[in-house]
Design a protein around this motif. Structure first.
Motif, mmCIF file in Angstrom:
data_model
loop_
_atom_site.group_PDB
_atom_site.id
_atom_site.type_symbol
_atom_site.label_atom_id
_atom_site.label_comp_id
_atom_site.label_asym_id
_atom_site.label_seq_id
_atom_site.Cartn_x
_atom_site.Cartn_y
_atom_site.Cartn_z
ATOM 1 N N ILE A 74 -6.059 8.150 -6.811
ATOM 2 C CA ILE A 74 -6.884 8.759 -5.769
ATOM 3 C C ILE A 74 -6.938 7.910 -4.495
ATOM 4 O O ILE A 74 -6.979 8.443 -3.386
ATOM 5 C CB ILE A 74 -8.310 9.035 -6.304
ATOM 6 C CG1 ILE A 74 -9.079 9.922 -5.320
ATOM 7 C CG2 ILE A 74 -9.052 7.735 -6.606
ATOM 8 C CD1 ILE A 74 -10.334 10.510 -5.903
ATOM 9 N N LEU A 75 -6.915 6.570 -4.623
ATOM 10 C CA LEU A 75 -6.996 5.720 -3.436
ATOM 11 C C LEU A 75 -5.759 5.869 -2.550
ATOM 12 O O LEU A 75 -5.877 5.998 -1.331
ATOM 13 C CB LEU A 75 -7.177 4.256 -3.851
ATOM 14 C CG LEU A 75 -8.537 3.897 -4.460
ATOM 15 C CD1 LEU A 75 -8.578 2.429 -4.856
ATOM 16 C CD2 LEU A 75 -9.662 4.209 -3.474
ATOM 17 N N SER A 76 -4.573 5.839 -3.171
ATOM 18 C CA SER A 76 -3.352 5.989 -2.378
ATOM 19 C C SER A 76 -3.280 7.385 -1.764
ATOM 20 O O SER A 76 -2.762 7.559 -0.661
ATOM 21 C CB SER A 76 -2.115 5.723 -3.231
ATOM 22 O OG SER A 76 -1.978 6.697 -4.249
ATOM 23 N N ASN A 77 -3.839 8.363 -2.470
ATOM 24 C CA ASN A 77 -3.816 9.732 -1.939
ATOM 25 C C ASN A 77 -4.836 9.935 -0.828
ATOM 26 O O ASN A 77 -4.627 10.756 0.064
ATOM 27 C CB ASN A 77 -4.038 10.731 -3.068
ATOM 28 C CG ASN A 77 -2.864 10.762 -4.025
ATOM 29 O OD1 ASN A 77 -1.714 10.770 -3.602
ATOM 30 N ND2 ASN A 77 -3.133 10.743 -5.319
ATOM 31 N N LEU A 78 -5.931 9.176 -0.872
ATOM 32 C CA LEU A 78 -6.846 9.178 0.266
ATOM 33 C C LEU A 78 -6.150 8.580 1.486
ATOM 34 O O LEU A 78 -6.303 9.079 2.606
ATOM 35 C CB LEU A 78 -8.108 8.381 -0.073
ATOM 36 C CG LEU A 78 -9.114 9.058 -1.001
ATOM 37 C CD1 LEU A 78 -10.239 8.085 -1.365
ATOM 38 C CD2 LEU A 78 -9.682 10.316 -0.362
ATOM 39 N N GLY A 79 -5.380 7.516 1.251
ATOM 40 C CA GLY A 79 -4.603 6.928 2.341
ATOM 41 C C GLY A 79 -3.581 7.902 2.892
ATOM 42 O O GLY A 79 -3.384 7.993 4.111
ATOM 43 N N LEU A 80 -2.933 8.646 1.986
ATOM 44 C CA LEU A 80 -1.963 9.659 2.414
ATOM 45 C C LEU A 80 -2.646 10.725 3.263
ATOM 46 O O LEU A 80 -2.128 11.132 4.311
ATOM 47 C CB LEU A 80 -1.313 10.289 1.180
ATOM 48 C CG LEU A 80 -0.409 11.505 1.414
ATOM 49 C CD1 LEU A 80 0.772 11.144 2.314
ATOM 50 C CD2 LEU A 80 0.090 12.063 0.081
ATOM 51 N N SER A 81 -3.808 11.178 2.814
ATOM 52 C CA SER A 81 -4.549 12.209 3.549
ATOM 53 C C SER A 81 -4.944 11.710 4.935
ATOM 54 O O SER A 81 -4.829 12.444 5.926
ATOM 55 C CB SER A 81 -5.798 12.621 2.767
ATOM 56 O OG SER A 81 -5.458 13.129 1.504
ATOM 57 N N LEU A 82 -5.407 10.455 5.012
ATOM 58 C CA LEU A 82 -5.799 9.886 6.296
ATOM 59 C C LEU A 82 -4.604 9.732 7.226
ATOM 60 O O LEU A 82 -4.711 9.981 8.435
ATOM 61 C CB LEU A 82 -6.482 8.529 6.083
ATOM 62 C CG LEU A 82 -7.882 8.575 5.456
ATOM 63 C CD1 LEU A 82 -8.376 7.156 5.149
ATOM 64 C CD2 LEU A 82 -8.864 9.283 6.381
ATOM 65 N N ALA A 83 -3.463 9.319 6.661
ATOM 66 C CA ALA A 83 -2.249 9.165 7.470
ATOM 67 C C ALA A 83 -1.818 10.503 8.064
ATOM 68 O O ALA A 83 -1.470 10.590 9.251
ATOM 69 C CB ALA A 83 -1.130 8.569 6.627
ATOM 70 N N ILE A 84 -1.846 11.548 7.239
ATOM 71 C CA ILE A 84 -1.455 12.872 7.722
ATOM 72 C C ILE A 84 -2.464 13.390 8.749
ATOM 73 O O ILE A 84 -2.089 13.988 9.765
ATOM 74 C CB ILE A 84 -1.318 13.845 6.542
ATOM 75 C CG1 ILE A 84 -0.131 13.429 5.668
ATOM 76 C CG2 ILE A 84 -1.126 15.281 7.038
ATOM 77 C CD1 ILE A 84 0.032 14.252 4.412
ATOM 78 N N ALA A 85 -3.762 13.135 8.490
ATOM 79 C CA ALA A 85 -4.793 13.538 9.447
ATOM 80 C C ALA A 85 -4.595 12.828 10.788
ATOM 81 O O ALA A 85 -4.762 13.437 11.856
ATOM 82 C CB ALA A 85 -6.177 13.239 8.883
ATOM 83 N N LEU A 86 -4.220 11.540 10.725
ATOM 84 C CA LEU A 86 -3.965 10.775 11.943
ATOM 85 C C LEU A 86 -2.778 11.348 12.705
ATOM 86 O O LEU A 86 -2.817 11.481 13.938
ATOM 87 C CB LEU A 86 -3.696 9.307 11.589
ATOM 88 C CG LEU A 86 -3.358 8.375 12.764
ATOM 89 C CD1 LEU A 86 -4.515 8.327 13.761
ATOM 90 C CD2 LEU A 86 -3.035 6.970 12.263
#
Length: 207
Positions: free
Chosen positions: A156-168
């Motif tokens: 979940i942590l790496s996927n939160l990072g993925l979500s934030l990267a895509i949002a950015l």
């Protein structure tokens, strides 16, 4: 490749970056072109993810040619297999349009809006995992969806990072809309494939 070996390290990095920039830009433009009929969005996206994965692994030097051949060979099959995703995202869009046009939202509608937004983010993340895994492993669609769901919550942590990267990325595209022509899907696809592949390898090692 032989030329790059004879170049200074800094120059070689610049050459590689320029190649990546050009390839991702061209892929994104051809992806947009193939998405114009709307119903072809899913086959076009699957072809894009397939080619970006090959580029990431340095196994392809002619990405546009590979995109065209992959779309031609697998487009109809991918549409029949995953075309329902277009309907799902159209329903999300329809709901967001209704909510946006309402000025007098009751309290329960705000909760509904939050629920729809959370489901939309989860659907996007699941779709990203599904498309990325499709470039890495052959399995039945339903098993691929289940594996995608499992990996999202397991890492979940790496996927939160993925979500934030895509949002950015989409935030930057909102500020500079012209960049959407070049990176609206190709860059998120690259980041997604990198994250999904690492999580998938971790999952295999732990089995």
């Amino acid at each position: 490749m032989a030329i790059e070996k004879n170049l200074p390290k800094q120059t070689s990095v610049i050459v590689r970056f320029t190649e990546w920039f050009a390839n991702l830009s061209l892929l994104n433009m051809i992806w947009l072109l193939f998405c114009i009929p709307v119903v072809t969005i899913i086959p076009a996206s699957e072809s894009l993810f397939y080619v970006v994965n090959k580029l990431y692994k340095a196994k392809e030097k002619h990405p546009i040619k590979l995109f065209l051949s992959h779309f031609k060979e697998n487009g109809w099959r991918n549409f029949k297999q995953d075309g329902y995703l277009v309907v799902i995202y159209v329903l999300f869009l329809f709901n967001f349009m209704i909510i946006r046009n309402r000025t007098d939202l009751p309290d329960w509608m705000y909760l509904f809006t939050v629920a729809i937004s959370v489901l939309f983010v989860l659907a996007v993340l699941l779709s990203i995992y599904y498309l990325s895994l499709k470039t890495m492993i052959e399995m039945k669609p339903e098993k691929r969806w289940l594996l995608s769901f499992y990996l999202i919550f397991k890492y979940i942590l790496s996927n939160l990072g993925l979500s934030l990267a895509i949002a950015l990325i989409f935030g930057l595209l909102f500020l500079w809309p012209t960049l959407a022509i070049f990176f609206s899907m190709s860059l998120p696809a690259l980041i997604s494939i990198i994250v999904v592949e690492r999580n998938f390898h971790k999952f295999n090692k732990q089995r």
